[in-house]
Write an enzyme that holds these catalytic residues in place. Structure first.
Site, mmCIF file in Angstrom:
data_model
loop_
_atom_site.group_PDB
_atom_site.id
_atom_site.type_symbol
_atom_site.label_atom_id
_atom_site.label_comp_id
_atom_site.label_asym_id
_atom_site.label_seq_id
_atom_site.Cartn_x
_atom_site.Cartn_y
_atom_site.Cartn_z
ATOM 1 N N ARG A 84 1.643 4.502 -19.822
ATOM 2 C CA ARG A 84 2.000 5.378 -18.700
ATOM 3 C C ARG A 84 3.483 5.184 -18.392
ATOM 4 O O ARG A 84 3.914 4.068 -18.101
ATOM 5 C CB ARG A 84 1.152 5.028 -17.475
ATOM 6 C CG ARG A 84 1.521 5.805 -16.225
ATOM 7 C CD ARG A 84 0.584 5.488 -15.049
ATOM 8 N NE ARG A 84 1.002 6.236 -13.883
ATOM 9 C CZ ARG A 84 1.589 5.705 -12.810
ATOM 10 N NH1 ARG A 84 1.791 4.402 -12.721
ATOM 11 N NH2 ARG A 84 1.955 6.470 -11.806
ATOM 12 N N HIS A 128 8.372 9.936 -10.545
ATOM 13 C CA HIS A 128 8.196 8.567 -10.059
ATOM 14 C C HIS A 128 9.447 8.233 -9.237
ATOM 15 O O HIS A 128 10.198 7.311 -9.558
ATOM 16 C CB HIS A 128 7.978 7.594 -11.218
ATOM 17 C CG HIS A 128 7.297 6.308 -10.833
ATOM 18 N ND1 HIS A 128 6.114 5.879 -11.394
ATOM 19 C CD2 HIS A 128 7.640 5.365 -9.942
ATOM 20 C CE1 HIS A 128 5.773 4.711 -10.863
ATOM 21 N NE2 HIS A 128 6.696 4.372 -9.978
ATOM 22 N N GLU A 173 2.560 8.348 -6.056
ATOM 23 C CA GLU A 173 2.572 7.813 -4.693
ATOM 24 C C GLU A 173 3.371 8.645 -3.684
ATOM 25 O O GLU A 173 4.412 8.211 -3.180
ATOM 26 C CB GLU A 173 3.095 6.368 -4.707
ATOM 27 C CG GLU A 173 2.317 5.449 -5.630
ATOM 28 C CD GLU A 173 2.694 3.976 -5.484
ATOM 29 O OE1 GLU A 173 3.757 3.688 -4.911
ATOM 30 O OE2 GLU A 173 1.922 3.126 -5.943
ATOM 31 N N ASN A 299 -3.328 3.644 -7.480
ATOM 32 C CA ASN A 299 -2.548 2.417 -7.609
ATOM 33 C C ASN A 299 -3.052 1.458 -6.556
ATOM 34 O O ASN A 299 -3.023 1.770 -5.357
ATOM 35 C CB ASN A 299 -1.053 2.676 -7.400
ATOM 36 C CG ASN A 299 -0.474 3.537 -8.518
ATOM 37 O OD1 ASN A 299 -1.126 3.777 -9.533
ATOM 38 N ND2 ASN A 299 0.755 3.986 -8.333
ATOM 39 N N TYR A 301 -3.014 -2.589 -5.103
ATOM 40 C CA TYR A 301 -2.453 -3.945 -5.134
ATOM 41 C C TYR A 301 -3.143 -4.890 -4.163
ATOM 42 O O TYR A 301 -3.288 -6.068 -4.432
ATOM 43 C CB TYR A 301 -0.952 -3.895 -4.831
ATOM 44 C CG TYR A 301 -0.184 -3.274 -5.975
ATOM 45 C CD1 TYR A 301 0.193 -4.032 -7.074
ATOM 46 C CD2 TYR A 301 0.105 -1.907 -5.996
ATOM 47 C CE1 TYR A 301 0.848 -3.472 -8.152
ATOM 48 C CE2 TYR A 301 0.770 -1.325 -7.071
ATOM 49 C CZ TYR A 301 1.135 -2.116 -8.140
ATOM 50 O OH TYR A 301 1.772 -1.545 -9.216
ATOM 51 N N GLU A 353 -2.182 1.767 -11.652
ATOM 52 C CA GLU A 353 -1.325 0.582 -11.478
ATOM 53 C C GLU A 353 -2.143 -0.509 -10.825
ATOM 54 O O GLU A 353 -2.858 -0.262 -9.850
ATOM 55 C CB GLU A 353 -0.125 0.865 -10.552
ATOM 56 C CG GLU A 353 0.982 1.641 -11.174
ATOM 57 C CD GLU A 353 2.163 1.849 -10.216
ATOM 58 O OE1 GLU A 353 2.371 1.007 -9.312
ATOM 59 O OE2 GLU A 353 2.869 2.854 -10.390
#
Ligand code: FCB
Length: 453
Positions: A84, A128, A173, A299, A301, A353
Site C-alpha cells: 500500500r 495521503h 484518514e 487504520n 492504533y 494500517e
C-alpha cells in the site's frame, strides 16, 4: 513484555486474505522538486518554525524516489501479497490543476509495473495528505473547487494506472486532514478554525463519492474505497458526564464519517454541537457521499479513553503505551470491526494500517524489537477474532514497511519493521520483519500441505 499467541495463519484467515505493508509518498520519497514536482502543503508546513518536533522535513526522507527498485526487492523479500503506497498529487500535477507532469506519472508507472513483476499487488492511495500547495493558496479542502480538482486527479491516475492496480483509495484518514490540519492546526495546513475544519471534512467526503462515480463511469477496473482512522471511545468512568462526552467524541471521530458514507446523513448530535460551525451541504451531496464502496480500510492504533474533565486527546494512555504514548489495546480492534459489521452495511474491510513506534536499538546489525512484534502479533489475533465473529475481513497491512518521516514528530518516531539509517540510507530488517516474513511463510507452507491432503 506481554506474551502473545500468534493467530493460526491457516485456520482463521480466508484463503484470499491479503497481507501487506504500507507507506505514503511524503513520508518516504524525498525529491521534493525533482523532475518537475510541485510543492505540497507538507513541504510548506515543515518550514513553519516549531511545526516539526525535530525541525526536519521531507526533503530526503527515505530517498525512496531514487531507491525504489531496491525497496521493491526488499518488499518482495518479505513475502507479502500487497504493498500500500500513495501517489504524490503535486508530483504528477504540480499545481493541482492544469499541466500534468509526465516524469511524475512515469515514476508511479515504473513502481506499479515493478510491483507486478515481483508478484505484489499494488494498493494505491490518491491522497495521503500532500495536497498541492497551490490549491491551498486558493483555500484547499475548505474550497469546494478542490473537490473538482481532486476528481480530475483521480481520473488522470485511473486512466494511467487503473488497469494494473488492485485497488484505489481516495483519501487516507479524512478526520486527520480536517481536524488535525484545520481545527487543531498541528498538521498541514496548520489552520485553527472549527468551521473551516468541518467544511474541509465535508469536501473530502464529497470528493471521495464524486471520484468513485467518475472512475466507475470511465470503466476503472480497480476496486475503489476509502481509509478511515477509527478507534473505540471508552468513557474514563461510569459517570454520566464521561459517558456523554464519549458519545459525542464517538460522533466526531467515527459517526461523522460512517453515517454519511453508509446512511447519507450527518449525525444530529454532532451537528447540534457544531451549531454555526456546521458544514454547508448542497442538495444531493449526501447521496454522492454514500456511493457504494468496493472495500473500506481501517487504520487502527489504539482506543481512546474519554473524560469530561479534560480535552480529548487522540489516544489517551492507560496500560502499556508505545513511543507515541498510545495505549496498546488490541481488543479494541476486534470491538471496532465487529461494530462496523453490525451497525453499517460495510463492504469487505481491510486493516490498512496497524503498528507501533518503539525505541529501537541497532546492536550488531540486529534490532530486537520484541514489543513491535508482540504488538503486531496481538493485533493480527484481534483480526482473527473479528473474522471468527463474522466480520468480512479482506486483508491486514503493517504500518510501516520502513522507518520514515512521522509528520509533526519528524524522524524521532520509528514505525518501520525495517530500520532506516538516515545518514547512510541503509535498510536493516528488524526482528519484527523477520517474524512477519516467517509468519507468512508458515501460512503458505500450511496451505500447501492442506491442499496436498
Ligand atoms: C496514520 C497515518 C500514517 C502514519 C501513522 C502512524 O495516521 O496515516 O501516515 O503516520 O498514522
Amino acid at each position: 513484555m506481554t506474551k502473545f499467541e500468534p493467530a493460526d495463519p491457516t485456520t482463521h484467515f480466508p484463503p484470499d486474505f491479503v497481507w501487506g505493508v504500507a507507506t505514503s509518498a511524503f513520508q518516504i520519497e524525498g525529491a521534493p522538486t525533482e523532475d518537475g514536482k510541485g510543492l505540497s502543503i507538507w513541504d510548506s508546513f515543515c518550514r513553519q518554525p516549531g511545526a516539526i518536533a525535530d525541525h526536519s522535513n521531507g526533503d530526503v526522507a527515505c530517498d525512496h524516489y531514487h531507491r525504489w527498485e531496491a525497496d521493491l526487492d526488499m518488499i518482495a523479500d518479505l513475502g507479502v501479497d500487497a504493498y500500500r503506497f500513495s501517489v504524490s498529487w503535486p508530483r504528477v500535477r504540480p499545481s493541482g490543476a492544469g499541466t500534468w507532469n509526465e516524469a511524475g506519472l512515469a515514476f508511479y508507472e515504473r513502481l506499479v509495473d515493478g510491483l507486478l513483476a515481483r508478484g505484489i499487488k499494488p494498493y494505491l492511495t490518491l491522497n495521503h495528505w500532500d495536497l498541492p500547495d497551490e490549491l491551498q493558496a486558493g483555500g484547499g479542502w475548505a474550497n469546494r473547487d478542490t473537490v473538482h480538482r481532486f476528481v480530475e486527479y483521480a481520473q488522470g491516475i485511473a486512466a494511467r494506472l487503473g488497469d494494473r492496480v488492485a485497488s484505489i483509495t481516495t483519501h487516507n484518514e479524512p478526520w486527520v486532514m480536517a481536524v488535525l490540519g484545520h481545527e487543531n492546526g498541528v498538521f498541514a495546513p496548520g489552520i485553527k478554525n472549527r468551521a473551516t475544519a468541518t467544511q474541509a471534512a465535508h469536501h473530502l467526503l464529497l470528493s471521495h463519492g464524486m471520484a468513485l462515480q467518475a472512475l466507475r463511469a470511465q470503466g476503472c477496473k480497480a476496486r475503489l474505497g476509502l481509509v478511515l482512522n477509527l478507534s473505540p471511545m471508552h468513557p474514563a468512568t461510569d459517570s454520566d458526564a464521561d459517558q456523554a462526552k464519549a458519545v459525542l467524541e464517538d460522533g466526531r471521530l467515527l459517526r461523522w464519517y460512517l453515517e454519511p458514507l453508509f446512511k447519507a446523513r450527518y449525525p444530529q448530535d454532532v451537528l447540534d454541537d457544531l451549531g454555526a460551525d456546521g458544514p454547508q451541504v448542497e442538495a444531493g451531496d449526501l447521496q454522492i457521499i454514500a456511493t457504494a464502496m468496493d472495500f473500506m480500510g481501517v487504520n487502527y492504533y489504539s482506543r481512546s479513553v474519554v473524560s469530561a474533565a479534560e480535552p480529548w486527546d487522540v489516544h489517551s494512555s492507560g496500560r502499556e503505551v508505545t513511543d507515541m504514548g498510545w495505549e496498546v489495546y488490541p481488543e479494541g480492534l476486534t470491538e471496532l470491526l465487529v461494530r462496523l459489521h453490525q451497525d453499517y452495511a460495510v463492504p469487505p474491510l481491510y486493516v490498512t494500517e496497524n503498528g507501533g513506534a518503539f525505541k529501537d536499538r541497532l546492536e550488531d546489525g540486529r534490532i530486537h524489537d520484541h514489543q513491535r512484534t508482540d504488538y503486531i502479533a496481538r493485533h493480527i489475533s484481534a483480526v482473527a477474532e473479528a473474522i471468527r465473529q463474522g466480520v468480512p475481513m479482506a486483508g491486514y497491512m503493517v504500518w510501516s514497511l520502513m522507518d520514515n518521516f512521522e509528520w509533526a514528530s519528524g524522524y524521532e518516531k520509528r514505525f518501520g519493521i525495517v530500520h532506516v539509517d538516515y545518514a547512510t540510507q541503509q535498510r536493516t530488517l528488524k526482528d519484527s520483519a523477520l517474524w512477519y516474513r516467517n509468519f507468512l511463510q508458515q501460512r503458505r507452507a500450511q496451505r500447501r500441505q492442506r491442499q496436498a491432503v
